[in-house]
Design a protein around this motif. Structure first.
Motif, PDB file in Angstrom:
ATOM      1  N   GLY A 108      32.428   1.558  25.598  1.00  0.00           N
ATOM      2  CA  GLY A 108      33.697   1.509  24.718  1.00  0.00           C
ATOM      3  C   GLY A 108      33.535   2.536  23.412  1.00  0.00           C
ATOM      4  O   GLY A 108      34.268   2.206  22.265  1.00  0.00           O
ATOM      5  N   ALA A 109      32.449   3.287  23.472  1.00  0.00           N
ATOM      6  CA  ALA A 109      32.062   4.228  22.244  1.00  0.00           C
ATOM      7  C   ALA A 109      32.711   5.544  22.288  1.00  0.00           C
ATOM      8  O   ALA A 109      32.815   6.070  23.683  1.00  0.00           O
ATOM      9  CB  ALA A 109      30.780   4.106  21.881  1.00  0.00           C
ATOM     10  N   ARG A 110      32.936   6.281  21.250  1.00  0.00           N
ATOM     11  CA  ARG A 110      33.321   7.720  21.329  1.00  0.00           C
ATOM     12  C   ARG A 110      32.263   8.703  21.397  1.00  0.00           C
ATOM     13  O   ARG A 110      32.038   9.587  22.000  1.00  0.00           O
ATOM     14  CB  ARG A 110      34.215   7.999  19.986  1.00  0.00           C
ATOM     15  CG  ARG A 110      35.721   7.327  20.179  1.00  0.00           C
ATOM     16  CD  ARG A 110      36.572   8.044  19.212  1.00  0.00           C
ATOM     17  NE  ARG A 110      36.232   7.325  17.773  1.00  0.00           N
ATOM     18  CZ  ARG A 110      36.494   6.365  17.061  1.00  0.00           C
ATOM     19  NH1 ARG A 110      37.473   5.513  17.860  1.00  0.00           N
ATOM     20  NH2 ARG A 110      36.049   5.979  16.083  1.00  0.00           N
ATOM     21  N   ARG A 111      30.941   8.197  20.498  1.00  0.00           N
ATOM     22  CA  ARG A 111      29.853   8.970  20.428  1.00  0.00           C
ATOM     23  C   ARG A 111      28.502   8.173  20.524  1.00  0.00           C
ATOM     24  O   ARG A 111      28.507   7.075  19.812  1.00  0.00           O
ATOM     25  CB  ARG A 111      30.032   9.903  19.288  1.00  0.00           C
ATOM     26  CG  ARG A 111      31.146  10.705  19.230  1.00  0.00           C
ATOM     27  CD  ARG A 111      31.020  11.809  18.082  1.00  0.00           C
ATOM     28  NE  ARG A 111      30.941  11.151  16.760  1.00  0.00           N
ATOM     29  CZ  ARG A 111      30.110  11.494  15.518  1.00  0.00           C
ATOM     30  NH1 ARG A 111      29.944  12.769  15.502  1.00  0.00           N
ATOM     31  NH2 ARG A 111      30.339  10.642  14.677  1.00  0.00           N
ATOM     32  N   PHE A 112      27.451   8.756  20.923  1.00  0.00           N
ATOM     33  CA  PHE A 112      26.196   8.068  20.680  1.00  0.00           C
ATOM     34  C   PHE A 112      25.534   9.352  20.125  1.00  0.00           C
ATOM     35  O   PHE A 112      25.132  10.583  20.636  1.00  0.00           O
ATOM     36  CB  PHE A 112      25.517   7.972  22.058  1.00  0.00           C
ATOM     37  CG  PHE A 112      24.104   7.502  21.981  1.00  0.00           C
ATOM     38  CD1 PHE A 112      23.402   6.861  20.988  1.00  0.00           C
ATOM     39  CD2 PHE A 112      23.126   8.013  22.895  1.00  0.00           C
ATOM     40  CE1 PHE A 112      22.049   6.604  20.799  1.00  0.00           C
ATOM     41  CE2 PHE A 112      21.748   7.827  22.929  1.00  0.00           C
ATOM     42  CZ  PHE A 112      21.158   7.010  21.774  1.00  0.00           C
ATOM     43  N   ARG A 113      24.919   9.170  18.681  1.00  0.00           N
ATOM     44  CA  ARG A 113      24.192  10.114  18.155  1.00  0.00           C
ATOM     45  C   ARG A 113      22.799   9.716  17.935  1.00  0.00           C
ATOM     46  O   ARG A 113      22.384   8.499  17.807  1.00  0.00           O
ATOM     47  CB  ARG A 113      24.789  10.273  16.452  1.00  0.00           C
ATOM     48  CG  ARG A 113      26.243  11.091  16.488  1.00  0.00           C
ATOM     49  CD  ARG A 113      26.619  11.464  15.242  1.00  0.00           C
ATOM     50  NE  ARG A 113      25.550  12.008  14.326  1.00  0.00           N
ATOM     51  CZ  ARG A 113      25.035  13.366  14.674  1.00  0.00           C
ATOM     52  NH1 ARG A 113      25.690  13.876  15.676  1.00  0.00           N
ATOM     53  NH2 ARG A 113      24.224  14.054  13.910  1.00  0.00           N
ATOM     54  N   PHE A 114      21.925  10.700  17.829  1.00  0.00           N
ATOM     55  CA  PHE A 114      20.277  10.666  17.828  1.00  0.00           C
ATOM     56  C   PHE A 114      19.712  11.603  17.257  1.00  0.00           C
ATOM     57  O   PHE A 114      20.167  12.946  17.092  1.00  0.00           O
ATOM     58  CB  PHE A 114      19.835  10.261  19.284  1.00  0.00           C
ATOM     59  CG  PHE A 114      20.417  11.336  20.195  1.00  0.00           C
ATOM     60  CD1 PHE A 114      19.966  12.437  20.379  1.00  0.00           C
ATOM     61  CD2 PHE A 114      21.584  11.061  21.022  1.00  0.00           C
ATOM     62  CE1 PHE A 114      20.347  13.513  21.178  1.00  0.00           C
ATOM     63  CE2 PHE A 114      22.162  12.001  21.883  1.00  0.00           C
ATOM     64  CZ  PHE A 114      21.385  13.537  22.048  1.00  0.00           C
ATOM     65  N   ALA A 115      18.395  11.137  16.898  1.00  0.00           N
ATOM     66  CA  ALA A 115      17.610  12.059  16.116  1.00  0.00           C
ATOM     67  C   ALA A 115      16.412  12.337  16.893  1.00  0.00           C
ATOM     68  O   ALA A 115      15.580  13.349  16.549  1.00  0.00           O
ATOM     69  CB  ALA A 115      17.344  11.873  14.541  1.00  0.00           C
ATOM     70  N   GLY A 116      15.993  11.520  17.842  1.00  0.00           N
ATOM     71  CA  GLY A 116      14.765  11.508  18.461  1.00  0.00           C
ATOM     72  C   GLY A 116      14.738  11.159  19.866  1.00  0.00           C
ATOM     73  O   GLY A 116      13.906  10.419  20.315  1.00  0.00           O
ATOM     74  N   LEU A 117      15.479  11.689  20.796  1.00  0.00           N
ATOM     75  CA  LEU A 117      15.585  11.266  22.154  1.00  0.00           C
ATOM     76  C   LEU A 117      14.781  11.894  23.032  1.00  0.00           C
ATOM     77  O   LEU A 117      14.533  12.758  22.888  1.00  0.00           O
ATOM     78  CB  LEU A 117      17.240  11.853  22.519  1.00  0.00           C
ATOM     79  CG  LEU A 117      17.870  11.080  23.759  1.00  0.00           C
ATOM     80  CD1 LEU A 117      18.044   9.571  23.460  1.00  0.00           C
ATOM     81  CD2 LEU A 117      18.889  11.995  24.354  1.00  0.00           C
ATOM     82  N   VAL A 118      14.150  10.852  23.548  1.00  0.00           N
ATOM     83  CA  VAL A 118      13.448  11.098  24.632  1.00  0.00           C
ATOM     84  C   VAL A 118      13.537  10.424  25.954  1.00  0.00           C
ATOM     85  O   VAL A 118      14.336   9.223  25.967  1.00  0.00           O
ATOM     86  CB  VAL A 118      11.726  10.777  24.301  1.00  0.00           C
ATOM     87  CG1 VAL A 118      11.365  11.634  22.950  1.00  0.00           C
ATOM     88  CG2 VAL A 118      11.593   9.293  23.911  1.00  0.00           C
ATOM     89  N   GLY A 119      12.749  10.669  26.956  1.00  0.00           N
ATOM     90  CA  GLY A 119      12.776   9.575  28.351  1.00  0.00           C
ATOM     91  C   GLY A 119      14.359   9.800  29.059  1.00  0.00           C
ATOM     92  O   GLY A 119      15.418   9.315  28.736  1.00  0.00           O
TER      93      GLY A 119
END
Length: 394
Positions: A108-119
């Motif tokens: 139910g979210a509009r965005r997923f923000r990240f700065a160190g995404l892995v995997g």
């Protein structure tokens, strides 16, 4: 129908034994998830203090295929315990591709923000940086040989020379690597908060929950897990210290400080070398310096794998789709400025789960920016604050 994902958001503490066993099996099978931030014990500790934290449990048909630890901020989701969690992403079964945008929409979210995404995130686009890792699998002497072979012999000799100079002037240099050093944690937090104030960054330790997480990790009694405190002293004076996080044979260097009065002796580098030696003796095989950026990291570590900064969007409505299209069509200079503002707002939003807290933090940050940039007009400052408040409310 077998490709349809079923996604359930629950509290990390409610994961049953089947889920916890699967989490450990997925992590063990994927070397890129070796970071302590993917240790379920870290996620459990974070979930107990980080506001609105949860775990997305992902199934395909009836098969458990992955997890995404997160925290909710209105229509935005972030990595759990952001901005403290340097690495984050899916803990997924090997060989399984999971559409993160589908997960974002299901939450139910509009965005997923990240700065160190892995995997398990091969389909995600973003700005990539190398993860800098020191390989201690052949012990400390093996690491020294690696650094010499990489052309850093002069660096190592210089640090030995500075160590002798430091001892000659201030007395015997000693090093400790220990657990539960609450006084060292207090020192590191005070210094880091001062640095953030001076540089105009949002003080991530001004809220209770971020400090509570570090203290919870300090008090962990789990074998091979929790915070460790590196301390370098010259005589009786602490000249450098660092908080690090261990998970088995992996270690992440987290919050370093050093006394600038001793800068000519490179106390930070001396502490790091002593830490690597002590960690190798303790059975650690991999020491993570975080993403590339600071030039000093290349003396200690090599690039191994990549992490991404960016965002994944859920299914947008018509108006939001037009907004996204306008942002992507904007001139590069405006897009870069927006990314910089997003980074600042991400820190504030992560720390402040409620909009009034975010607004207050944004106004305070605008005031700090105004003090550092005397040419900023009142109108420009108010405009920046209004834009920040609007973006923070998304």
């Amino acid at each position: 129908m077998g490709d349809v994902l079923t996604i359930e958001a629950i509290k990390a503490g409610d994961l049953d034994s089947e889920a916890r066993t699967a989490w450990q099996a997925f992590r063990n099978a994927r070397p890129e998830l070796a970071s302590p931030y993917f240790d379920l014990r870290y996620v459990l500790a974070a979930s107990q203090v980080a506001p609105r934290a949860g775990v997305a449990v992902i199934r395909r048909a009836d098969e458990l295929v992955g997890f995404l630890p997160f925290q909710r901020r209105g229509g935005l989701i972030q990595p759990i315990a952001a901005p403290l969690t340097d690495y984050h992403g899916l803990v997924a079964k090997p060989g399984v591709e999971i559409d993160l945008s589908a997960v974002v929409s299901a939450l139910g979210a509009r965005r997923f923000r990240f700065a160190g995404l892995v995997g398990g995130c091969g389909q995600v686009q973003g700005e990539g940086r190398a993860a800098m890792i020191a390989d201690l699998s052949d012990g400390f002497e093996g690491w020294l040989q690696q650094r010499r072979a990489a052309g850093h012999g002069d660096f190592l000799r210089d640090k030995r020379r500075r160590l002798r100079q430091l001892e000659a002037k201030y007395g015997k240099v000693t090093f400790t690597l220990e657990k539960r050093a609450a006084e060292v944690l207090d020192l590191v937090l005070n210094v880091k908060r001062g640095q953030m104030l001076r540089t105009g960054q949002h003080d991530i330790f001004s809220v209770r929950w971020t400090q509570a997480l570090l203290r919870r990790l300090t008090n962990s009694t789990e074998a091979g897990f929790g915070l460790k405190f590196a301390v370098l002293r010259a005589g009786d004076k602490i000249v450098a210290a660092e908080v690090g996080l261990r998970s088995g044979d992996s270690y992440h260097l987290w919050f370093p400080i050093y006394d600038p009065d001793y800068a000519k002796y490179s106390p930070g580098a001396l502490m790091t070398m002593a830490s690597l030696e002590a960690l190798a003796e303790a059975g650690v095989k991999r020491v993570d310096f975080g993403p590339e950026g600071e030039s000093y990291k290349r003396f200690f570590a090599d690039p191994m794998g990549r992490v991404l900064e960016g965002e994944v969007r859920g299914e947008p409505g018509p108006l939001r789709a037009l907004t996204y299209a306008a942002m992507e069509a904007a001139p590069p200079v405006l897009r870069r400025a927006t990314r910089r503002l997003d980074r600042r707002l991400d820190r504030i939003t992560a720390c402040e789960p409620e909009l009034p807290g975010r607004v207050g933090a944004i106004m305070k940050n605008v005031a700090l920016i105004g003090c550092r940039h005397r040419g900023l007009t009142v109108g420009a400052g108010l405009g920046l604050a209004a834009l920040g408040v609007a973006l923070a409310a998304k």
